[in-house]
Design a protein around this motif. Structure first.
Motif, PDB file in Angstrom:
ATOM      1  N   MET A   1       0.888  -1.273   0.083  1.00 40.91           N
ATOM      2  CA  MET A   1       0.000   0.160  -0.394  1.00 40.91           C
ATOM      3  C   MET A   1       0.759   0.882  -0.305  1.00 40.91           C
ATOM      4  O   MET A   1       2.225   1.202   0.513  1.00 40.91           O
ATOM      5  CB  MET A   1      -1.405   0.161   1.036  1.00 40.91           C
ATOM      6  CG  MET A   1      -1.864   1.239   1.660  1.00 40.91           C
ATOM      7  SD  MET A   1      -3.288   0.294   2.529  1.00 40.91           S
ATOM      8  CE  MET A   1      -3.287   1.996   3.055  1.00 40.91           C
ATOM      9  N   ALA A   2       0.332   1.644  -0.505  1.00 38.13           N
ATOM     10  CA  ALA A   2       1.495   3.060  -0.649  1.00 38.13           C
ATOM     11  C   ALA A   2       1.041   4.875   0.158  1.00 38.13           C
ATOM     12  O   ALA A   2       0.255   4.338   0.316  1.00 38.13           O
ATOM     13  CB  ALA A   2       1.224   3.940  -2.317  1.00 38.13           C
ATOM     14  N   LYS A   3       2.290   4.555   0.691  1.00 39.49           N
ATOM     15  CA  LYS A   3       1.889   5.535   1.148  1.00 39.49           C
ATOM     16  C   LYS A   3       1.336   7.364   1.439  1.00 39.49           C
ATOM     17  O   LYS A   3       1.688   7.807   0.078  1.00 39.49           O
ATOM     18  CB  LYS A   3       3.528   6.350   2.877  1.00 39.49           C
ATOM     19  CG  LYS A   3       4.268   6.797   1.434  1.00 39.49           C
ATOM     20  CD  LYS A   3       5.554   7.384   2.443  1.00 39.49           C
ATOM     21  CE  LYS A   3       6.754   8.032   1.876  1.00 39.49           C
ATOM     22  NZ  LYS A   3       7.715   8.330   2.721  1.00 39.49           N
ATOM     23  N   PRO A   4       0.531   8.182   1.539  1.00 39.03           N
ATOM     24  CA  PRO A   4      -0.203   9.377   1.582  1.00 39.03           C
ATOM     25  C   PRO A   4       1.323  10.400   1.296  1.00 39.03           C
ATOM     26  O   PRO A   4       1.846  10.678   2.183  1.00 39.03           O
ATOM     27  CB  PRO A   4      -0.534   9.584   2.618  1.00 39.03           C
ATOM     28  CG  PRO A   4      -1.007   9.099   3.654  1.00 39.03           C
ATOM     29  CD  PRO A   4       0.009   8.112   3.408  1.00 39.03           C
ATOM     30  N   ASN A   5       1.298  11.190   0.405  1.00 40.03           N
ATOM     31  CA  ASN A   5       1.129  12.323  -0.323  1.00 40.03           C
ATOM     32  C   ASN A   5       1.175  13.599   0.389  1.00 40.03           C
ATOM     33  O   ASN A   5       0.489  14.209  -0.331  1.00 40.03           O
ATOM     34  CB  ASN A   5       1.920  12.614  -1.534  1.00 40.03           C
ATOM     35  CG  ASN A   5       3.060  13.532  -1.775  1.00 40.03           C
ATOM     36  OD1 ASN A   5       3.688  14.209  -0.609  1.00 40.03           O
ATOM     37  ND2 ASN A   5       3.069  13.779  -2.799  1.00 40.03           N
ATOM     38  N   TYR A   6       2.055  14.002   1.787  1.00 40.42           N
ATOM     39  CA  TYR A   6       1.006  15.123   2.786  1.00 40.42           C
ATOM     40  C   TYR A   6       1.247  15.834   2.006  1.00 40.42           C
ATOM     41  O   TYR A   6       0.130  17.153   2.173  1.00 40.42           O
ATOM     42  CB  TYR A   6       1.346  15.005   4.423  1.00 40.42           C
ATOM     43  CG  TYR A   6       0.199  13.935   4.781  1.00 40.42           C
ATOM     44  CD1 TYR A   6      -0.637  13.759   5.428  1.00 40.42           C
ATOM     45  CD2 TYR A   6       1.463  12.625   5.466  1.00 40.42           C
ATOM     46  CE1 TYR A   6      -1.146  12.305   5.552  1.00 40.42           C
ATOM     47  CE2 TYR A   6       1.241  11.364   6.459  1.00 40.42           C
ATOM     48  CZ  TYR A   6      -0.236  11.569   6.179  1.00 40.42           C
ATOM     49  OH  TYR A   6      -1.124  10.209   6.686  1.00 40.42           O
ATOM     50  N   SER A   7       2.499  16.586   1.434  1.00 37.11           N
ATOM     51  CA  SER A   7       3.035  17.389   1.080  1.00 37.11           C
ATOM     52  C   SER A   7       1.913  17.484  -0.006  1.00 37.11           C
ATOM     53  O   SER A   7       1.860  19.049  -0.473  1.00 37.11           O
ATOM     54  CB  SER A   7       4.418  17.524   0.341  1.00 37.11           C
ATOM     55  OG  SER A   7       4.708  16.777  -0.262  1.00 37.11           O
ATOM     56  N   PHE A   8       2.293  16.848  -0.975  1.00 40.59           N
ATOM     57  CA  PHE A   8       0.665  17.221  -2.172  1.00 40.59           C
ATOM     58  C   PHE A   8      -0.123  17.568  -1.137  1.00 40.59           C
ATOM     59  O   PHE A   8      -0.811  18.461  -2.117  1.00 40.59           O
ATOM     60  CB  PHE A   8       0.874  15.805  -3.077  1.00 40.59           C
ATOM     61  CG  PHE A   8      -0.308  16.126  -4.356  1.00 40.59           C
ATOM     62  CD1 PHE A   8       0.799  16.877  -5.321  1.00 40.59           C
ATOM     63  CD2 PHE A   8      -0.994  16.372  -4.358  1.00 40.59           C
ATOM     64  CE1 PHE A   8      -0.287  17.475  -6.374  1.00 40.59           C
ATOM     65  CE2 PHE A   8      -2.174  15.952  -5.183  1.00 40.59           C
ATOM     66  CZ  PHE A   8      -1.835  16.874  -6.458  1.00 40.59           C
ATOM     67  N   ALA A   9      -1.018  16.767  -1.098  1.00 40.38           N
ATOM     68  CA  ALA A   9      -2.536  17.719  -0.025  1.00 40.38           C
ATOM     69  C   ALA A   9      -2.016  19.135   0.008  1.00 40.38           C
ATOM     70  O   ALA A   9      -3.667  19.889  -0.056  1.00 40.38           O
ATOM     71  CB  ALA A   9      -2.579  16.356   1.372  1.00 40.38           C
ATOM     72  N   LYS A  10      -1.337  19.530   1.323  1.00 42.88           N
ATOM     73  CA  LYS A  10      -0.870  20.439   1.544  1.00 42.88           C
ATOM     74  C   LYS A  10      -0.840  21.444   0.944  1.00 42.88           C
ATOM     75  O   LYS A  10      -1.439  22.375   0.944  1.00 42.88           O
ATOM     76  CB  LYS A  10       0.047  20.744   2.813  1.00 42.88           C
ATOM     77  CG  LYS A  10       0.206  22.069   2.901  1.00 42.88           C
ATOM     78  CD  LYS A  10       1.665  22.120   4.067  1.00 42.88           C
ATOM     79  CE  LYS A  10       2.070  23.377   5.128  1.00 42.88           C
ATOM     80  NZ  LYS A  10       3.159  23.331   5.983  1.00 42.88           N
ATOM     81  N   ARG A  11      -0.402  21.377  -0.437  1.00 48.31           N
ATOM     82  CA  ARG A  11       0.022  22.197  -1.426  1.00 48.31           C
ATOM     83  C   ARG A  11      -1.064  22.561  -2.034  1.00 48.31           C
ATOM     84  O   ARG A  11      -1.779  24.257  -2.360  1.00 48.31           O
ATOM     85  CB  ARG A  11       1.299  22.152  -2.708  1.00 48.31           C
ATOM     86  CG  ARG A  11       1.544  22.851  -3.600  1.00 48.31           C
ATOM     87  CD  ARG A  11       1.955  23.682  -2.693  1.00 48.31           C
ATOM     88  NE  ARG A  11       2.415  24.562  -4.242  1.00 48.31           N
ATOM     89  CZ  ARG A  11       2.292  25.701  -4.618  1.00 48.31           C
ATOM     90  NH1 ARG A  11       1.907  26.706  -3.546  1.00 48.31           N
ATOM     91  NH2 ARG A  11       2.601  27.045  -5.699  1.00 48.31           N
ATOM     92  N   GLN A  12      -1.937  21.120  -2.505  1.00 47.03           N
ATOM     93  CA  GLN A  12      -3.437  22.103  -3.392  1.00 47.03           C
ATOM     94  C   GLN A  12      -4.436  22.495  -2.024  1.00 47.03           C
ATOM     95  O   GLN A  12      -5.016  22.797  -2.598  1.00 47.03           O
ATOM     96  CB  GLN A  12      -3.766  20.351  -3.402  1.00 47.03           C
ATOM     97  CG  GLN A  12      -3.002  19.533  -4.586  1.00 47.03           C
ATOM     98  CD  GLN A  12      -3.326  20.165  -5.803  1.00 47.03           C
ATOM     99  OE1 GLN A  12      -4.168  20.773  -6.312  1.00 47.03           O
ATOM    100  NE2 GLN A  12      -1.795  20.343  -6.326  1.00 47.03           N
ATOM    101  N   LYS A  13      -4.286  22.347  -0.574  1.00 45.93           N
ATOM    102  CA  LYS A  13      -5.176  22.787   0.242  1.00 45.93           C
ATOM    103  C   LYS A  13      -4.292  24.742   0.139  1.00 45.93           C
ATOM    104  O   LYS A  13      -5.785  25.541  -0.145  1.00 45.93           O
ATOM    105  CB  LYS A  13      -4.912  22.148   1.428  1.00 45.93           C
ATOM    106  CG  LYS A  13      -6.406  22.859   2.283  1.00 45.93           C
ATOM    107  CD  LYS A  13      -5.667  22.617   3.629  1.00 45.93           C
ATOM    108  CE  LYS A  13      -6.648  22.815   5.239  1.00 45.93           C
ATOM    109  NZ  LYS A  13      -6.667  22.555   5.966  1.00 45.93           N
ATOM    110  N   GLU A  14      -3.828  24.796   0.061  1.00 40.11           N
ATOM    111  CA  GLU A  14      -2.845  26.068   0.380  1.00 40.11           C
ATOM    112  C   GLU A  14      -2.971  26.742  -1.475  1.00 40.11           C
ATOM    113  O   GLU A  14      -3.915  28.502  -0.974  1.00 40.11           O
ATOM    114  CB  GLU A  14      -0.962  25.681   0.416  1.00 40.11           C
ATOM    115  CG  GLU A  14      -0.476  25.862   1.471  1.00 40.11           C
ATOM    116  CD  GLU A  14       0.864  25.824   1.851  1.00 40.11           C
ATOM    117  OE1 GLU A  14       1.258  25.968   0.962  1.00 40.11           O
ATOM    118  OE2 GLU A  14       1.577  25.844   2.994  1.00 40.11           O
TER     119      GLU A  14
END
Length: 50
Positions: A1-14
């Motif tokens: 299972m792939a780990k979540p890419n939190y930095s991508f999610a944070k950038r999208q939210k920003e």
């Protein structure tokens, strides 16, 4: 299972937050211009009445 890419999610939210803020700024500018036009038209009408 792939780990979540939190930095991508944070950038999208920003980016979404920045876009929303920019749209709000544009709405405020448009409203301000409309209000100034209405004031200008009101003053012109008052001048004509005299």
């Amino acid at each position: 299972m792939a780990k979540p890419n939190y930095s991508f999610a944070k950038r999208q939210k920003e980016l979404a937050k920045k876009k929303k803020k920019e749209e709000k700024k544009q709405r405020k500018l448009a409203k301000k211009q409309d209000d100034q036009e209405m004031i200008g038209e009101g003053a012109a009408l008052e001048d004509d009445a005299e």
